[in-house]
Each structure stands twice: as C-alpha cells, then as structure tokens.
Design an enzyme around this catalytic site. Structure first.
Site, PDB file in Angstrom:
ATOM      1  N   VAL A  36      17.704   8.459  37.225  1.00 51.35           N
ATOM      2  CA  VAL A  36      17.621   7.868  37.701  1.00 51.35           C
ATOM      3  C   VAL A  36      15.919   7.213  36.933  1.00 51.35           C
ATOM      4  O   VAL A  36      15.758   5.550  37.129  1.00 51.35           O
ATOM      5  CB  VAL A  36      16.685   8.759  38.279  1.00 51.35           C
ATOM      6  CG1 VAL A  36      15.005   8.533  38.676  1.00 51.35           C
ATOM      7  CG2 VAL A  36      16.721   9.570  39.666  1.00 51.35           C
ATOM      8  N   ARG A  77       9.166  27.154  40.749  1.00 52.75           N
ATOM      9  CA  ARG A  77       8.053  27.405  42.127  1.00 52.75           C
ATOM     10  C   ARG A  77       6.958  26.718  42.116  1.00 52.75           C
ATOM     11  O   ARG A  77       6.482  28.779  41.879  1.00 52.75           O
ATOM     12  CB  ARG A  77       9.430  28.529  42.612  1.00 52.75           C
ATOM     13  CG  ARG A  77      10.502  28.432  42.357  1.00 52.75           C
ATOM     14  CD  ARG A  77      11.427  29.977  42.864  1.00 52.75           C
ATOM     15  NE  ARG A  77      12.738  30.259  42.508  1.00 52.75           N
ATOM     16  CZ  ARG A  77      13.702  29.543  42.228  1.00 52.75           C
ATOM     17  NH1 ARG A  77      13.721  28.762  43.532  1.00 52.75           N
ATOM     18  NH2 ARG A  77      14.985  29.785  41.817  1.00 52.75           N
ATOM     19  N   SER A 126      12.231  22.871  48.181  1.00 54.60           N
ATOM     20  CA  SER A 126      11.593  22.511  46.868  1.00 54.60           C
ATOM     21  C   SER A 126      11.235  20.589  47.936  1.00 54.60           C
ATOM     22  O   SER A 126      10.863  20.426  48.142  1.00 54.60           O
ATOM     23  CB  SER A 126      12.259  21.516  45.139  1.00 54.60           C
ATOM     24  OG  SER A 126      12.750  22.815  45.427  1.00 54.60           O
ATOM     25  N   ASP A 136      23.268  27.009  44.124  1.00 55.64           N
ATOM     26  CA  ASP A 136      24.639  27.598  45.868  1.00 55.64           C
ATOM     27  C   ASP A 136      24.276  26.531  46.418  1.00 55.64           C
ATOM     28  O   ASP A 136      24.975  27.110  47.442  1.00 55.64           O
ATOM     29  CB  ASP A 136      22.723  28.039  46.064  1.00 55.64           C
ATOM     30  CG  ASP A 136      21.842  29.505  45.333  1.00 55.64           C
ATOM     31  OD1 ASP A 136      21.977  30.028  44.799  1.00 55.64           O
ATOM     32  OD2 ASP A 136      20.463  29.834  45.911  1.00 55.64           O
ATOM     33  N   GLY A 193      41.315  35.259  42.632  1.00 57.42           N
ATOM     34  CA  GLY A 193      41.732  35.868  43.063  1.00 57.42           C
ATOM     35  C   GLY A 193      41.599  37.018  43.283  1.00 57.42           C
ATOM     36  O   GLY A 193      41.909  38.124  43.428  1.00 57.42           O
ATOM     37  N   LYS A 248      48.379  49.640  43.309  1.00 56.43           N
ATOM     38  CA  LYS A 248      47.884  47.771  42.074  1.00 56.43           C
ATOM     39  C   LYS A 248      47.346  48.369  41.290  1.00 56.43           C
ATOM     40  O   LYS A 248      46.088  49.148  40.726  1.00 56.43           O
ATOM     41  CB  LYS A 248      46.635  47.072  43.191  1.00 56.43           C
ATOM     42  CG  LYS A 248      47.857  46.108  43.960  1.00 56.43           C
ATOM     43  CD  LYS A 248      46.288  44.883  44.685  1.00 56.43           C
ATOM     44  CE  LYS A 248      47.015  43.701  44.573  1.00 56.43           C
ATOM     45  NZ  LYS A 248      45.649  42.846  44.895  1.00 56.43           N
TER      46      LYS A 248
HETATM   47  O1  F6P Z   1      18.072  29.025  44.428  1.00 52.62           O
HETATM   48  C1  F6P Z   1      19.257  29.464  42.793  1.00 52.62           C
HETATM   49  C2  F6P Z   1      19.085  30.343  42.867  1.00 52.62           C
HETATM   50  O2  F6P Z   1      19.959  30.308  41.440  1.00 52.62           O
HETATM   51  C3  F6P Z   1      19.700  31.860  43.694  1.00 52.62           C
HETATM   52  O3  F6P Z   1      20.826  32.184  44.036  1.00 52.62           O
HETATM   53  C4  F6P Z   1      19.384  33.391  43.109  1.00 52.62           C
HETATM   54  O4  F6P Z   1      18.901  34.127  44.055  1.00 52.62           O
HETATM   55  C5  F6P Z   1      17.604  32.458  42.270  1.00 52.62           C
HETATM   56  O5  F6P Z   1      17.980  31.141  42.008  1.00 52.62           O
HETATM   57  C6  F6P Z   1      16.779  33.618  41.322  1.00 52.62           C
HETATM   58  O6  F6P Z   1      15.867  32.797  40.932  1.00 52.62           O
HETATM   59  P1  F6P Z   1      15.127  33.408  39.403  1.00 52.62           P
HETATM   60  O7  F6P Z   1      15.795  32.012  38.646  1.00 52.62           O
HETATM   61  O8  F6P Z   1      13.515  32.335  40.079  1.00 52.62           O
HETATM   62  O9  F6P Z   1      15.075  34.799  39.188  1.00 52.62           O
END
Ligand code: F6P
Length: 327
Positions: A27, A76, A109, A132, A190, A218
């Site tokens: 950016v 956040r 976000s 995610d 796997g 197994k």
């Molecule tokens: O949103 C991404 C993520 O990695 C999720 O998979 C996970 O549940 C969350 O963040 C964990 O967030 P924090 O680091 O705020 O606990």
C-alpha cells in the site's frame, strides 16, 4: 484516476496474520509511486480514535516483507463499535486531511469498515488478512497459507510420537466459526478424521470410524479438530473417544497462537503484495466500501456486507477427499 485522493491511511485490525506487513508495504509503495502520501495508523481502529498516526515513506517499510505480525500493531477495538468512537475517528481523519482508508483485517474489521463508510463520507477498501480464510469474495486471505504450513510442520512432528507410542492425537487448530484451516491441514497431514464447525454430527461418525480403524490395528493416528467444532473442542472430543474406547492411549495437542506467527510463505507475500497494490489502484479508480480479493487468480471486489455475511462454503470435494484418503 481519482485526483481528489492525495493522502491514504492504512491500518491492520483484528487478529494478526503473517503477510500483513507485506500488504502494508505494498500500500505504501504503490501510494508513493502515484505521488500520494500514506499514513500508517497504529493499533487498528483504536489508533484512529486516539490519533496515533505517522507518515510513512519508502524506507519505513523496508525489511518488513518477510516478517510475521504487523509492525503497525493490531487490536480488536471495542470503542469503534460505538457511534462516538467512530465520530472521533472521522474527526481525526479529516483533521489529518486523509482522503481514503485501507483496512487490512477479517470479518469484524470489515463490519466496522462497512458501518464507518456508511456513516461518514470516506472511501474505504478492505484487504482480507486472517488465517481463518472465512471471508466470502476471495479464495485465500493473507496468512492462511502460512498458518497451514506451520500446522503441517507441527503435526508432522506430533506424528512421530503418535507412531512411536501407537497413540491417538487429537490436535486442535484455530477456526472459531469456520473449518477451512482444519479441513485443508487435515488433508495435508493425512488425518484420520477432521472435525469442523460446519458438520455438527460428526462425533458419532468419528467414534465408529476409530473403532473400525483400530480393529485393523493401525499405529499412530491424528484427528484434527477446529477450535469452533460444535462438539466443544479437542478435550471434549478426547473425553468422548476415551469413554467409548478405554484402551486407547490418547493425547491432546492445542496448537494455539503458533499458527498466527512466523515469516509469511512465498504465496502469502505475493498475495499480500497484489492485494495491497490493488487496494490503492481501486481507491484511485473511485471504488469504495468493498473488499479486494483474489478469485481464480484474478482481482475481484466484493461489498463489505457481502464479504462478511455471505457464507463461504467449505470445499465439498475436499471434505470427501479427506474421508476417502483416510481409509
Ligand atoms: O480470527 C483469527 C483467529 O485466529 C481465530 O481463529 C481465533 O479463534 C482467534 O483469532 C483468536 O483470537 P485472539 O488472539 O484474540 O485470542
């Protein structure tokens, strides 16, 4: 080209993801290429509210392409959920003569970005940055590929112990609402089975399957569980398996935040570079209120609301492949 845009702000928000730095760099350098000033906002939306901004230059983003995390830091923000917080953020943006905003983050976000750009007259473009990979409108989000590689590396090591001791390992990976990480990593390592939030009744299937597999004697087995799996996570799954198969030697391994760290893979660096540059091009081309993504290797744009609310489906072929290959 939109000649009204002379200054762009960029921020990272939500959970960090490897490749966010590469996106910020793209950016900044694309902006400077077009003779536009680029301001970095610290700590996500909180930095907008607290006026924590700095003018970035070509050198400010030197040597960050290969680094995980985000040098702008992320948060956040609770305050950005309130109209007061967003008004304060907009005041700071106007006072700094910022004409447009690039937000690098995930669904939370972009929900904020959507509300903000509707309340206030400011073009905003989003770049998907979350391990995610649960945003509609892009095949991959920044950080997903690196996280998968980290998981594969970790589970390969766990498998050594699983095989040596003939143990069943229940490995929990991230993904509180979606099973993309679990499914893809499950195929890559796997796994005997993969439990994801999208398939609620899978525990019974797992129990039957483990009975069958074990009768065939197994050795070590790996089961991958997404943290948001409907049954309640790896420990609960382990308890259910132990209750039915008391003789099994079971261990739980929660991979946790190692999945979010580390140097971004080549794939994530290139993806982030393309999306970062594309976001600036989009703003200059008059686009706003959208997330930029990559679908079938082409840049595409999706309105924020759709990117967040439209359900991104797990790949059904991959789901059945995970099942077939774990015979
Ligand atoms: O949103 C991404 C993520 O990695 C999720 O998979 C996970 O549940 C969350 O963040 C964990 O967030 P924090 O680091 O705020 O606990």
């Amino acid at each position: 080209m939109n000649n009204n845009i002379k200054k762009i702000a960029v921020l990272t928000s939500g959970g960090d993801a490897p490749g966010m730095n590469a996106a910020i760099r793209a950016v900044v350098r694309t902006g400077i290429f077009y003779h536009i000033e680029v301001v970095g906002v610290h700590l996500g939306y909180d930095g907008l509210i607290d006026n924590e901004m700095e003018l970035l230059n070509v050198r400010s983003v030197a040597n960050i392409l290969s680094r995980g995390g985000t040098f702008l830091k992320s948060a956040r923000s609770e305050r950005f959920r309130t109209p007061e917080g967003r008004s304060r953020a907009f005041e700071n943006i106007k006072n700094a003569n910022i004409d447009a905003l690039v937000v690098i983050g995930g669904d939370g976000s972009f929900t904020g970005a959507d509300i903000f750009s509707q309340e206030h007259d400011l073009p905003v473009i989003g770049i998907p940055g979350t391990i995610d990979n649960d945003l509609y409108g892009t095949d991959d989000s920044i950080g997903y590929d690196t996280a998968l590689n980290t998981i594969v590396d970790a589970v390969d090591k766990i498998r050594d112990t699983a095989n040596s001791h003939d143990r069943l390992f229940i490995v929990e990976v991230m993904g509180k609402d979606a099973g993309f990480i679990a499914l893809r990593s499950g195929v890559a390592v796997g796994a005997e089975a993969v439990l994801v939030p999208e398939t609620h009744t899978y525990i019974e299937h797992l129990l039957n399957k483990l009975g069958r597999e074990r009768r065939k004697s197994k050795s070590g087995s790996i089961v991958i569980v997404a943290e948001g799996d409907g049954y309640g996570g790896a420990y609960k799954v382990a308890d259910a398996v132990k209750e039915k198969y008391d003789h099994l030697d079971i261990r739980v391994s929660i991979l946790g935040h190692i999945q979010r760290g580390g140097n971004p893979s080549a794939f994530d660096r290139v993806l982030a570079s393309r999306l970062g540059a594309g976001a600036v091009d989009a703003l200059l081309g008059g686009r706003k209120g959208e997330m930029i993504g990559l679908v079938n290797k082409e840049l595409v744009f999706t309105p924020f609301e759709k990117a967040v609310k439209h359900h991104k489906e797990l790949n059904k072929q991959l789901l059945s492949l995970a099942e077939i290959l774990a015979l």
